[in-house]
Design an enzyme around this catalytic site. Structure first.
Site, PDB file in Angstrom:
ATOM      1  N   ARG A   1      -7.380  -5.774  84.731  1.00 12.93           N
ATOM      2  CA  ARG A   1      -7.388  -5.277  83.353  1.00 12.93           C
ATOM      3  C   ARG A   1      -6.378  -4.138  83.166  1.00 12.93           C
ATOM      4  O   ARG A   1      -5.796  -3.986  82.113  1.00 12.93           O
ATOM      5  CB  ARG A   1      -8.783  -4.871  82.899  1.00 12.93           C
ATOM      6  CG  ARG A   1      -8.850  -4.751  81.381  1.00 12.93           C
ATOM      7  CD  ARG A   1     -10.240  -4.769  80.783  1.00 12.93           C
ATOM      8  NE  ARG A   1     -11.152  -3.832  81.361  1.00 12.93           N
ATOM      9  CZ  ARG A   1     -12.081  -4.136  82.272  1.00 12.93           C
ATOM     10  NH1 ARG A   1     -12.234  -5.381  82.680  1.00 12.93           N
ATOM     11  NH2 ARG A   1     -12.886  -3.213  82.775  1.00 12.93           N
TER      12      ARG A   1
ATOM     13  N   THR B   1      -7.581   4.325  92.824  1.00 11.59           N
ATOM     14  CA  THR B   1      -8.272   3.436  91.889  1.00 11.59           C
ATOM     15  C   THR B   1      -9.701   3.911  91.677  1.00 11.59           C
ATOM     16  O   THR B   1     -10.250   4.623  92.518  1.00 11.59           O
ATOM     17  CB  THR B   1      -8.279   1.973  92.383  1.00 11.59           C
ATOM     18  OG1 THR B   1      -8.621   1.125  91.272  1.00 11.59           O
ATOM     19  CG2 THR B   1      -9.291   1.739  93.508  1.00 11.59           C
TER      20      THR B   1
ATOM     21  N   ASP C   1     -10.697   7.943  74.900  1.00  9.17           N
ATOM     22  CA  ASP C   1     -10.868   6.578  74.383  1.00  9.17           C
ATOM     23  C   ASP C   1     -10.929   6.481  72.864  1.00  9.17           C
ATOM     24  O   ASP C   1     -11.357   5.462  72.326  1.00  9.17           O
ATOM     25  CB  ASP C   1     -12.135   5.957  74.990  1.00  9.17           C
ATOM     26  CG  ASP C   1     -11.907   5.525  76.426  1.00  9.17           C
ATOM     27  OD1 ASP C   1     -10.818   4.995  76.708  1.00  9.17           O
ATOM     28  OD2 ASP C   1     -12.805   5.700  77.255  1.00  9.17           O
TER      29      ASP C   1
ATOM     30  N   TRP D   1      -3.768  -3.722  80.162  1.00  6.05           N
ATOM     31  CA  TRP D   1      -3.647  -2.532  79.299  1.00  6.05           C
ATOM     32  C   TRP D   1      -2.191  -2.043  79.305  1.00  6.05           C
ATOM     33  O   TRP D   1      -1.654  -1.628  78.268  1.00  6.05           O
ATOM     34  CB  TRP D   1      -4.546  -1.396  79.780  1.00  6.05           C
ATOM     35  CG  TRP D   1      -6.038  -1.529  79.674  1.00  6.05           C
ATOM     36  CD1 TRP D   1      -6.935  -1.112  80.618  1.00  6.05           C
ATOM     37  CD2 TRP D   1      -6.835  -2.052  78.590  1.00  6.05           C
ATOM     38  NE1 TRP D   1      -8.230  -1.343  80.194  1.00  6.05           N
ATOM     39  CE2 TRP D   1      -8.199  -1.918  78.954  1.00  6.05           C
ATOM     40  CE3 TRP D   1      -6.527  -2.625  77.351  1.00  6.05           C
ATOM     41  CZ2 TRP D   1      -9.260  -2.325  78.128  1.00  6.05           C
ATOM     42  CZ3 TRP D   1      -7.577  -3.043  76.528  1.00  6.05           C
ATOM     43  CH2 TRP D   1      -8.902  -2.895  76.916  1.00  6.05           C
TER      44      TRP D   1
ATOM     45  N   ASP E   1      -5.238   2.709  81.343  1.00  5.15           N
ATOM     46  CA  ASP E   1      -5.877   2.325  80.079  1.00  5.15           C
ATOM     47  C   ASP E   1      -5.494   3.267  78.922  1.00  5.15           C
ATOM     48  O   ASP E   1      -5.513   2.892  77.756  1.00  5.15           O
ATOM     49  CB  ASP E   1      -7.411   2.357  80.195  1.00  5.15           C
ATOM     50  CG  ASP E   1      -7.958   1.942  81.543  1.00  5.15           C
ATOM     51  OD1 ASP E   1      -7.237   2.073  82.542  1.00  5.15           O
ATOM     52  OD2 ASP E   1      -9.112   1.507  81.608  1.00  5.15           O
TER      53      ASP E   1
HETATM   54  N1  GLY Z   1     -11.085   1.406  79.822  1.00  5.07           N
HETATM   55  C1  GLY Z   1     -12.057   1.028  80.751  1.00  5.07           C
HETATM   56  C2  GLY Z   1     -11.960  -0.369  81.199  1.00  5.07           C
HETATM   57  O1  GLY Z   1     -11.019  -1.073  80.922  1.00  5.07           O
HETATM   58  O2  GLY Z   1     -12.881  -0.780  81.867  1.00  5.07           O
END
Ligand code: GLY
Length: 390
Positions: free
Chosen positions: A248, A236, A115, A252, A175
């Site tokens: 989400r 998932t 991250d 992303w 992500d």
């Molecule tokens: N990257 C973690 C989330 O989107 O929750």
């Protein structure tokens, strides 16, 4: 629940005339700035008690939640302060942005997470873009080096998570596409193409392995690091089911391939972004305001929470994609609509929610965590979308 129903009805009623409706950017920024003044005060009070908690993340069960710098969301708050500085050019925001950005600096050496794009590139990238401070540049380069240590040549991708080794061997989450921007930037800064090559390899393998024919994306793909091209499982962690489309994650993916096209000009990434945009925008399950349910395939829709963060990320991505794609007009109109409804129906009353700007995001529903709450990354991408809408 009451509030959710009110929002849905209100959104549907208003959606018909949304094309004529645009957010007043000045007013939206001014309101967001007032809220953020409240947030900064709450951050400072919380830090007096626990100085290692550096960044505000969310409000859960009425409690203000701060996080340490190694939390994946630690960079969004200082990055928001940079956006306020960019918009206002007010030294007040510059000073605040510098102060809170410094708290995340040590994460440049963190090799235990993928991250670093979020944590380092959001605050330091914006800081460098706006100030050209070379100290920020070296933090970005070091973070790219740390992130690169997570690349496995056989699998051809960066490893996302080190935790839960009993569930997967070499997990890559969609992500992760967001962290490639840091690598592209590091190549531009250093002339060292190894960062760029890792980013391209990751993006190419993610196209190959993460997507279904309708351009929706799996959340987690587990790679075999012994045999190239071998996938152990597609599952998932934060979505409704292995075969569902977690909202989400789709956002992303859209943002990730849009930035890959920006950095490489490879049309394959533009086609991918167009495909993902098609999945998101043509999906009839999403209410007319464009703010998706937390997962496109939750069978309890419409009685499930939305995810304003997914909407904010999508709006920001669409503004950029609109510049590159033949569908530009459609994307811009969709982004305008999402932003309009985020502003109208999801902004906190000034002084509420400890100063977070948006309500109604969903962090991790299967873990019963952060459901229908304010959350820092929703605020960050909302501000970015406001800036891009100009
Ligand atoms: N990257 C973690 C989330 O989107 O929750």
């Amino acid at each position: 629940m009451k509030l959710k129903i009110k929002i849905t009805l209100c959104c549907v009623l208003l959606a018909g005339s949304a094309s004529a409706q645009k957010v007043n950017i000045n007013q939206a920024f001014a309101a967001a700035a007032k809220q953020t003044d409240v947030l900064v005060k709450n951050v400072d009070s919380a830090r007096l008690v626990k100085p290692n908690l550096v960044s505000p993340r969310t409000v859960e069960k009425g409690q203000f939640k701060m996080v340490v710098s190694r939390d994946w969301t630690s960079g969004f708050f200082p990055a928001e302060l940079w956006y306020f500085y960019e918009y206002t050019k007010d030294k007040k925001w510059l000073d605040l942005a510098k102060k809170y950005t410094a708290d995340i600096k040590k994460e440049q050496y963190n090799r235990g997470t993928h991250d670093l794009g979020f944590m380092i590139y959001c605050p330091f990238g914006n800081g460098y873009r706006l100030t050209k401070d070379t100290a920020y540049k070296s933090v970005i380069i070091q973070a790219a080096k740390s992130l690169s240590t997570r690349f496995n040549k056989t699998a051809g991708v960066l490893k996302s998570w080190d935790h839960n080794g009993d569930k997967w061997k070499y997990p890559v989450i969609i992500d992760n596409m967001m962290n490639l921007e840091l690598l592209f930037e590091a190549t531009k800064m250093t002339g060292d193409s190894s960062f760029y090559k890792i980013a391209v390899s990751h993006a190419d393998n993610t196209i190959k392995n993460h997507f279904r024919p309708d351009f929706s994306s799996y959340h987690v793909v587990d790679y075999d690091t012994l045999q190239a091209g071998n996938i152990l499982q597609k599952i998932t962690a934060q979505g409704y089911a292995n075969e569902s489309a977690w909202a989400r994650g789709q956002a992303w993916a859209l943002y990730g391939y849009t930035l890959c096209f920006r950095e490489t000009k490879n049309n394959k990434y533009l086609s991918q972004a167009d495909g993902i945009a098609g999945f998101i925008l043509n999906n009839e399950i999403t209410p007319a305001d464009g703010i998706p349910y937390w997962d496109y395939n939750d069978p309890d829709i419409p009685n499930v929470p939305r995810d304003a963060s997914a909407a904010a990320i999508t709006a920001s991505a669409l503004y950029e994609l609109a510049k590159y794609s033949g569908n530009g007009k459609k994307y811009k109109a969709a982004a305008d609509k999402i932003l309009y409804f985020l502003n109208k129906n999801c902004t906190s009353k000034i002084g509420d929610n400890y100063g977070f700007i948006l309500e109604h995001s969903t962090g991790h529903l299967p873990a019963k965590s952060e459901i229908d709450v304010p959350i820092n990354y929703a605020d960050y991408y909302y501000l970015e979308a406001l800036l891009r809408s100009k």
